[in-house]
Scaffold this active site. Structure first.
Site, PDB file in Angstrom:
ATOM      1  N   ASP A  34       0.857  -1.175   0.000  1.00 54.98           N
ATOM      2  CA  ASP A  34       0.000   0.000   0.000  1.00 54.98           C
ATOM      3  C   ASP A  34       0.894   1.225   0.000  1.00 54.98           C
ATOM      4  O   ASP A  34       1.920   1.244   0.694  1.00 54.98           O
ATOM      5  CB  ASP A  34      -0.927   0.012   1.219  1.00 54.98           C
ATOM      6  N   GLU A 159     -18.440  -6.803   4.089  1.00 53.87           N
ATOM      7  CA  GLU A 159     -17.734  -6.244   5.235  1.00 53.87           C
ATOM      8  C   GLU A 159     -18.414  -6.704   6.516  1.00 53.87           C
ATOM      9  O   GLU A 159     -19.630  -6.743   6.621  1.00 53.87           O
ATOM     10  CB  GLU A 159     -17.729  -4.718   5.164  1.00 53.87           C
ATOM     11  N   LYS A 208     -19.903  -9.298 -11.397  1.00 58.84           N
ATOM     12  CA  LYS A 208     -19.751  -8.509 -10.170  1.00 58.84           C
ATOM     13  C   LYS A 208     -20.771  -7.371 -10.127  1.00 58.84           C
ATOM     14  O   LYS A 208     -21.494  -7.195  -9.133  1.00 58.84           O
ATOM     15  CB  LYS A 208     -18.329  -7.957 -10.100  1.00 58.84           C
ATOM     16  N   ALA A 256     -36.471  -4.247   5.417  1.00 60.64           N
ATOM     17  CA  ALA A 256     -36.820  -2.853   5.159  1.00 60.64           C
ATOM     18  C   ALA A 256     -36.064  -1.937   6.114  1.00 60.64           C
ATOM     19  O   ALA A 256     -35.753  -2.309   7.250  1.00 60.64           O
ATOM     20  CB  ALA A 256     -38.327  -2.653   5.329  1.00 60.64           C
ATOM     21  N   CYS A 264     -19.641  -0.500  -1.910  1.00 58.58           N
ATOM     22  CA  CYS A 264     -19.933  -1.313  -3.104  1.00 58.58           C
ATOM     23  C   CYS A 264     -21.245  -0.955  -3.780  1.00 58.58           C
ATOM     24  O   CYS A 264     -21.256  -0.531  -4.936  1.00 58.58           O
ATOM     25  CB  CYS A 264     -19.924  -2.794  -2.728  1.00 58.58           C
ATOM     26  N   LYS A 267     -21.622   2.670  -5.304  1.00 57.61           N
ATOM     27  CA  LYS A 267     -20.651   2.865  -6.384  1.00 57.61           C
ATOM     28  C   LYS A 267     -20.968   1.978  -7.584  1.00 57.61           C
ATOM     29  O   LYS A 267     -20.944   2.447  -8.740  1.00 57.61           O
ATOM     30  CB  LYS A 267     -19.250   2.556  -5.850  1.00 57.61           C
ATOM     31  N   ARG A 331     -18.350   4.950   4.443  1.00 55.41           N
ATOM     32  CA  ARG A 331     -18.557   5.368   3.063  1.00 55.41           C
ATOM     33  C   ARG A 331     -20.026   5.244   2.669  1.00 55.41           C
ATOM     34  O   ARG A 331     -20.608   4.179   2.712  1.00 55.41           O
ATOM     35  CB  ARG A 331     -17.673   4.541   2.122  1.00 55.41           C
TER      36      ARG A 331
END
Length: 443
Positions: A34, A159, A208, A256, A264, A267, A331
């Site tokens: 990274d 996640e 995907k 609901a 994900c 985006k 996010r």
């Protein structure tokens, strides 16, 4: 199992770090890269830059076994590895296109540092056709005698349960133009019990996007049904259960609430919509899915306002900031838009989250965040639930009833049974389920 591979994982975020640690656990030698030197330094000291259950233990054990290491030097990682997994971010640009700058930067570094042939595995979520373009780009930049083949291997990790998902996948999708490269990547997953689907690269890339778009569609659909339920006095939880018992539909993603968030679904739905626009196709369903998801957050703020009355000056405590439980990821979290909406109405917002407080403090400097939920709830005029953490479910709600100024709960995740909370003395309002007034009217 075939001989252990030497793998470089470029990008030590939610996907890259989990994937690297899991491949190391499978017996391969993995180096995670990274460019954020601070992140790498923390990893080298045994500190996790993200919250993911069981990740620290998995990383620590494989570092001690000398199967997993970390570096900020991409050249070193490329030269010492045979398989290079690209797991960097592909955010959305303002015009809706996918930002491929991080991917392209990684590809340039691979080409500049490759001294032997490589297989590049694309785990970053990229538009259809990116694998072919990447291979052409690498061929153009790399030395003429170096062969670099690109394979698409999309990830389907959730996640909060990413390690479990890695070791217990529903399917493994590998898109390859070169059969030998595809077979070698398939062999990386040989210890996993899952259906292996070998495809062309373009189909793998689209699988995907199609998967995430369909799941987002289920979420927006059940939220639309919840809005209908509120108008007719039905219970969306029972409607969803009745739907889910149909094997053709299934029960998953029919909860609901206030809509989807995270890195994900928002985006990828936008990227798929933009892809359709770029090929002159109007993807009407997906356009509506995105619109409904946005409106659901606005509806929830309106619901809070209706229940509280005049919001200005009122103290409202928001429980849950992360877009879902068991992660610290903020996010596109629904809570952020809801908090912003309440603050615009003049509310004084306090917030608690079991994992995302540190991130929230830097992202929302005007928000008062607490590590103690009971301190956050003291003298609250309303309690708003935006993330279904088990830690929130297990709070002492009888004690909370004595702490709050007004016993009002507006639950955006339908965490509790309405009668249970009313018995504790709360006015309890949820999504798509009968209010007390409606219940009396129906009886």
């Amino acid at each position: 199992m075939r001989e252990a591979e030497r793998i470089a994982v470029i990008g030590a975020g939610y996907v890259g770090l989990v994937s690297g640690a899991c491949f190391a656990e499978m017996g391969h030698r993995v180096i995670c890269v990274d460019q954020a030197e601070e992140k790498i330094a923390r990893l080298q000291q045994g500190e996790m830059p993200i919250y993911e259950p069981d990740l620290k233990e998995l990383v620590t054990s494989n570092v001690l076994a000398n199967r997993l290491s970390f570096t900020s030097q991409i050249g070193e990682a490329v030269r010492s590895s045979d398989i290079i997994i690209v797991a960097v971010g592909t955010p959305t640009l303002d015009n809706g296109d996918v930002d491929m700058s991080q991917v392209n930067s990684v590809l340039a570094s691979i080409a500049a540092n490759a001294i032997t042939s490589k297989i590049v595995v694309m785990k970053s979520t990229v538009p259809v056709g990116s694998g072919s373009l990447a291979e052409q780009y690498l061929r153009l930049l790399a030395a003429s005698h170096i062969e670099i083949q690109v394979v698409s291997n999309p990830e389907f990790l959730r996640e909060g349960s990413a390690i479990w998902d890695t070791f217990h996948p529903d399917r493994i999708v590998i898109g390859a133009k070169h059969p030998d490269a595809g077979a070698r990547i398939a062999a990386l997953h040989a210890s996993l019990r899952a259906e292996l689907l070998m495809t062309d690269r373009e189909s793998a890339e689209l699988i995907k996007y199609a998967s995430n778009a369909f799941l987002a569609t289920k979420i927006s659909f059940i939220n639309e049904m919840a809005n209908v339920c509120e108008k007719v006095g039905a219970n969306v939880s029972l409607v969803a259960k009745g739907m889910g018992l149909d094997r053709r539909i299934g029960p998953h993603f029919l909860n609901a609430g206030i809509g989807y968030g995270g890195s994900c679904f928002p985006k990828d739905t936008k990227a798929q919509l933009k892809l359709a626009q770029n090929i002159d196709y109007d993807f009407k369903i997906l356009r509506s899915v995105i619109e409904v998801n946005h409106l659901q957050r606005e509806r929830f703020v309106t619901k809070i306002e209706q229940e509280v009355g005049r919001v200005s000056g009122k103290k409202i405590t928001v429980l849950g900031l992360a877009f879902k439980p068991n992660t610290d990821d903020l996010r596109d979290a629904p809570a952020l838009d809801i908090i912003a909406g309440l603050q615009q109405l003049g509310a004084v917002v306090h917030a608690y989250d079991p994992a995302a407080v540190e991130h929230a403090s830097s992202l929302l400097p005007d928000l008062q965040v607490f590590t103690d939920p009971y301190a956050a709830l003291d003298e609250a005029d309303a309690v708003v639930i935006t993330t279904e953490w088990e830690a929130i479910r297990c709070l002492n709600w009888r004690l909370i009833r004595s702490l709050v100024k007004e016993p009002l709960i507006v639950d955006g995740r339908n965490m509790f049974e309405p009668n249970e909370m009313r018995e504790l003395g709360f006015t309890y309002v949820s999504i798509g389920r009968k209010t007390a007034a409606l219940a009396e009217m129906v009886v």
